[in-house]
Design an enzyme around this catalytic site. Sequence first.
Site, PDB file in Angstrom:
ATOM      1  N   LYS A  26       0.837  -1.199   0.000  1.00 23.86           N
ATOM      2  CA  LYS A  26       0.000   0.000   0.000  1.00 23.86           C
ATOM      3  C   LYS A  26       0.868   1.244   0.000  1.00 23.86           C
ATOM      4  O   LYS A  26       0.623   2.207  -0.739  1.00 23.86           O
ATOM      5  CB  LYS A  26      -0.912   0.012   1.222  1.00 23.86           C
ATOM      6  CG  LYS A  26      -1.772   1.280   1.333  1.00 23.86           C
ATOM      7  CD  LYS A  26      -2.229   1.557   2.746  1.00 23.86           C
ATOM      8  CE  LYS A  26      -1.098   2.086   3.610  1.00 23.86           C
ATOM      9  NZ  LYS A  26      -1.563   2.542   4.943  1.00 23.86           N
ATOM     10  N   SER A  27       1.889   1.254   0.860  1.00 25.20           N
ATOM     11  CA  SER A  27       2.728   2.442   0.990  1.00 25.20           C
ATOM     12  C   SER A  27       3.416   2.773  -0.324  1.00 25.20           C
ATOM     13  O   SER A  27       3.486   3.948  -0.731  1.00 25.20           O
ATOM     14  CB  SER A  27       3.778   2.223   2.083  1.00 25.20           C
ATOM     15  OG  SER A  27       3.165   2.055   3.340  1.00 25.20           O
ATOM     16  N   ARG A  31       2.529   5.971  -3.022  1.00 24.99           N
ATOM     17  CA  ARG A  31       3.616   6.896  -3.343  1.00 24.99           C
ATOM     18  C   ARG A  31       3.831   6.969  -4.855  1.00 24.99           C
ATOM     19  O   ARG A  31       3.996   8.049  -5.426  1.00 24.99           O
ATOM     20  CB  ARG A  31       4.910   6.467  -2.640  1.00 24.99           C
ATOM     21  CG  ARG A  31       4.956   6.871  -1.169  1.00 24.99           C
ATOM     22  CD  ARG A  31       6.057   6.149  -0.412  1.00 24.99           C
ATOM     23  NE  ARG A  31       6.217   6.666   0.953  1.00 24.99           N
ATOM     24  CZ  ARG A  31       5.417   6.395   1.969  1.00 24.99           C
ATOM     25  NH1 ARG A  31       4.366   5.600   1.777  1.00 24.99           N
ATOM     26  NH2 ARG A  31       5.652   6.910   3.163  1.00 24.99           N
ATOM     27  N   GLU A 341       3.324   0.012  12.636  1.00 21.98           N
ATOM     28  CA  GLU A 341       2.224  -0.705  11.987  1.00 21.98           C
ATOM     29  C   GLU A 341       2.240  -2.194  12.305  1.00 21.98           C
ATOM     30  O   GLU A 341       1.228  -2.880  12.139  1.00 21.98           O
ATOM     31  CB  GLU A 341       2.295  -0.494  10.476  1.00 21.98           C
ATOM     32  CG  GLU A 341       3.523  -1.071   9.808  1.00 21.98           C
ATOM     33  CD  GLU A 341       3.770  -0.470   8.441  1.00 21.98           C
ATOM     34  OE1 GLU A 341       3.929  -1.245   7.492  1.00 21.98           O
ATOM     35  OE2 GLU A 341       3.811   0.765   8.324  1.00 21.98           O
TER      36      GLU A 341
END
Length: 469
Positions: A26-27, A31, A341
């Site tokens: 996801k990160s 980005r 996380e």
Amino acid sequence: MTDAPTWAAPSPTGPVHARVRVPGSKSLTNRWLVLAALAGGVSTLRHPLRSQDSERMVAALRALGALVDDTDEGRWSVTPPPGGLVGDTDVDCGQAGTVMRFVPPLAGLATGPVHFDGHPSARTRPVGPVLAALRALGIGVQDDDRGTLPFTVVGSGRPRRTLGDDHEDHADGGGDGAGRTARPVPRVPIDASASSQFVSALLLAGAAYPDGLRLEHVGRDVPSLPHIEMTLEVLARVGVQVERPTPTSWVVRPGPVDPFDVTVEPDLSSAAPFLALAAVTGGRVVVPDWPAVTTQPGDRMRTILASMGAGTRLSADGLVADGGPDGRLRGVDLDLSEVGELTPVVAALAALAQGPSRLRGIGHLRGHETDRLAALVTELSRLGADARETDDGLVIDPAPLRPATLQTYHDHRMAMFAAVVGARVPGVRVVDVATAGKTFPGFDRAWERAVATSNIGGSGISGTTGSAG
């Protein structure tokens, strides 16, 4: 919250032996999407994550005028708007922290106001430092001084400068060697002690601002520093120049963003509960395509498991996680400030360990999708564990656990926490496990397939795949 459907978390009958393919990061997906909207041509993302968060980002970029073709699950293309980003639009952030923080700096470049709102639970998440930074750059922001959703960014519509337009700026405002006076890089203070996303948000858009920017953190330690390293790595890959005068300041030079064609790494944090599944059952789980070198914080799960008595190793097949004998784990004292996380999954392991654990450096988790520290204490106590908050984390003393119906608080990581606990505590039910779809669509089905391998027996790796992209 109890009106949502509940899911019976499966408990394996023995060690699991599974192969689990996790979706894209996801990160990294979000980005790359932001950079694609600023690039000088069409960009391609291969194996991106399709989830609630990434779909919110795609919708936000479309609202700003970008063309995103995501009809092919394995290959998305992004074409930036030829005339620049457009305003007079709305952005629904949902629960996506990356959308509410990464997109406002893009909106500051758009022509006209952009109104941001999201899920009610997202309206308590801090975004004020990003909005203050935009004001420092001369961008109009309307938020009634709340520093949270909803807010409006009034785009300046300023064009990006090209390499031919006074491109050799100097932070000290010196000349460029050709008789011209270079404009100084704007200095922007920002307090990122609540989230590293505040820094990443400004870094990702910085090159598109006419003079770039110099970002200087003021405040306590920045959490989740690996995520900033991730941002710096993707910027370097698209030709953006970033200097780091000090460990907590960054200078982004103005200039073009190169179009790109990238393959998104698998989401290592989404793999964490499956690695934990091997650990708590004394089994083995293989996660294919685990990168040998990565900036993803989820890679730290390897050393966390080792400290608790489980093992991992990289092989030609991917990362192999092996549980200790009978799934026995040791209590730990860990600083998780850079990998917050992972806390819910690590807390689940701590509750199942033999001996107390202390998880430190994670006070910032009080400002995530929910107050994760309070949520973890509440749900661990519901299970019968002795858990309490400290100023910067949690202390967990294991105790015999009992079946319970666990809440997820609209938080994907809490759903993963509950699944790990349920692997060792028969009778656990999970409210709204579908919230895991925020980063791992189909998580519950992938989990059920992995747990089902415990019925197969033997020491080999099964062909079971939990694939979601």
